[in-house]
Design an enzyme around this catalytic site. Sequence first.
Site, mmCIF file in Angstrom:
data_model
loop_
_atom_site.group_PDB
_atom_site.id
_atom_site.type_symbol
_atom_site.label_atom_id
_atom_site.label_comp_id
_atom_site.label_asym_id
_atom_site.label_seq_id
_atom_site.Cartn_x
_atom_site.Cartn_y
_atom_site.Cartn_z
ATOM 1 C CG ASP A 70 41.333 30.523 27.062
ATOM 2 O OD1 ASP A 70 41.358 31.887 27.327
ATOM 3 O OD2 ASP A 70 40.481 29.933 26.985
ATOM 4 C CG ASP A 99 40.405 34.782 26.440
ATOM 5 O OD1 ASP A 99 41.156 34.473 26.697
ATOM 6 O OD2 ASP A 99 39.390 34.035 25.922
ATOM 7 C CG ASN A 148 37.446 30.194 26.708
ATOM 8 O OD1 ASN A 148 36.809 29.865 27.523
ATOM 9 N ND2 ASN A 148 38.117 31.129 26.517
ATOM 10 C CB THR A 180 42.393 35.956 29.843
ATOM 11 O OG1 THR A 180 42.452 35.995 29.130
ATOM 12 C CG2 THR A 180 43.386 37.349 30.568
ATOM 13 C CG PHE A 231 35.888 27.383 31.809
ATOM 14 C CD1 PHE A 231 35.558 26.285 31.982
ATOM 15 C CD2 PHE A 231 36.616 28.286 31.239
ATOM 16 C CE1 PHE A 231 36.374 25.573 30.976
ATOM 17 C CE2 PHE A 231 38.040 27.662 30.347
ATOM 18 C CZ PHE A 231 36.853 26.053 30.028
ATOM 19 C CG ASN A 232 39.755 31.054 32.955
ATOM 20 O OD1 ASN A 232 39.546 30.455 31.651
ATOM 21 N ND2 ASN A 232 39.878 33.003 33.364
ATOM 22 C CG HIS A 242 34.445 36.850 31.677
ATOM 23 N ND1 HIS A 242 33.197 37.198 33.100
ATOM 24 C CD2 HIS A 242 33.611 36.201 30.894
ATOM 25 C CE1 HIS A 242 32.548 35.926 33.640
ATOM 26 N NE2 HIS A 242 32.664 36.242 32.220
ATOM 27 C CG ASP A 243 38.823 36.481 29.536
ATOM 28 O OD1 ASP A 243 38.679 36.360 30.703
ATOM 29 O OD2 ASP A 243 39.272 36.205 28.673
#
Length: 312
Positions: free
Chosen positions: A9, A14, A38, A124, A165-166, A239-240
């Site tokens: 996303d 990402d 997102n 992700t 969040f995810n 993060h991703d």
Amino acid sequence: PRQIILDCDPGHDDAVAMMLALGNPTIELLGITTVGGNQTLEKVTRNAQSVLVMCGRDDVPVHPGSGRPLVRRIEVADDIHGESGLDGVDLPTPTRPAEDSHAVAFIIDTVLAAPTGTITLVATGPLTNLALAARLEPRIVERVREVVVMGGGYHVGNWTPVAEFNIWVDPEAAAIVFVETWPLTMVGLDVTHQALATAEVEEQVRATDSPLGEFFIGLMAFFRTTYREHQGFTDPPVHDACTIAYLIDPAIVQTRKVPLTVELRGEHTVGMTVADFRSPAAADCRHQVATHLDHAGFWGMVVEAITTLSAE
Ligand code: BDR
Ligand code: CA
């Protein structure tokens, strides 16, 4: 190379995951599938296409997927990723249309067409597409090599004190993905909060002297501002991209086996990923969590990927 589908996303981090997957020779990115997270599905799909253009790789198909979670209302992260989902840079116009076939159909067809144990699914964003794919065609569960998820955490959350969040956006989908029998690696906040794009990292990227490097720096400048304002960070955590780094070199992202479940009912804990560390994991435990990140090794890979993509 390791054949993967990236379900995402984009999203600043990402986008970096895409760069790493496209620019590292040990990964073959078969396709991108998108999911509302997102930002809205429409925006993140277009963002994925723009990032492919920036990477000079519009040969990779983009399949739009689910625009909303299984049960709950969609919640976008515009505070963190902006109105477009990729604020901070000029996004090039897509040079190739998104595919007609739905993300879930693409995932199923790709996994069924490939030999058992070859396709890795990397997620992700919220887990809506993966959950739908597992329910629509249960045979894929036995056939995928591994599922790697950026999501959750065994100690902290970011959207609530304990939910990331995810997972928070679509906890029911996450529960399905975590309960299925495929091998699952959770790359959670425990590790991704170490993947900080520091000033030193930016210097290394700037030294690539490339449009893609400038794009990365523009993305990180915006991401830093929102992470400072809303999450109390000095530098933004990317993060991703840690999911891809784990696949490239497990020495860079270390893991430990531990059974995991997703909390769906707690008044204060919906979306929490619960890890049971009380005793050594059973031999047949299908879950593992990322525990350590080699920061220099990780960023070395990203810089190399940007260099490779810029030379092509
Ligand atoms: C996750 O949430 C999104 O905002 C990021 O792209 C990442 O996938 C971090 O919690
Ligand atoms: Ca994401």
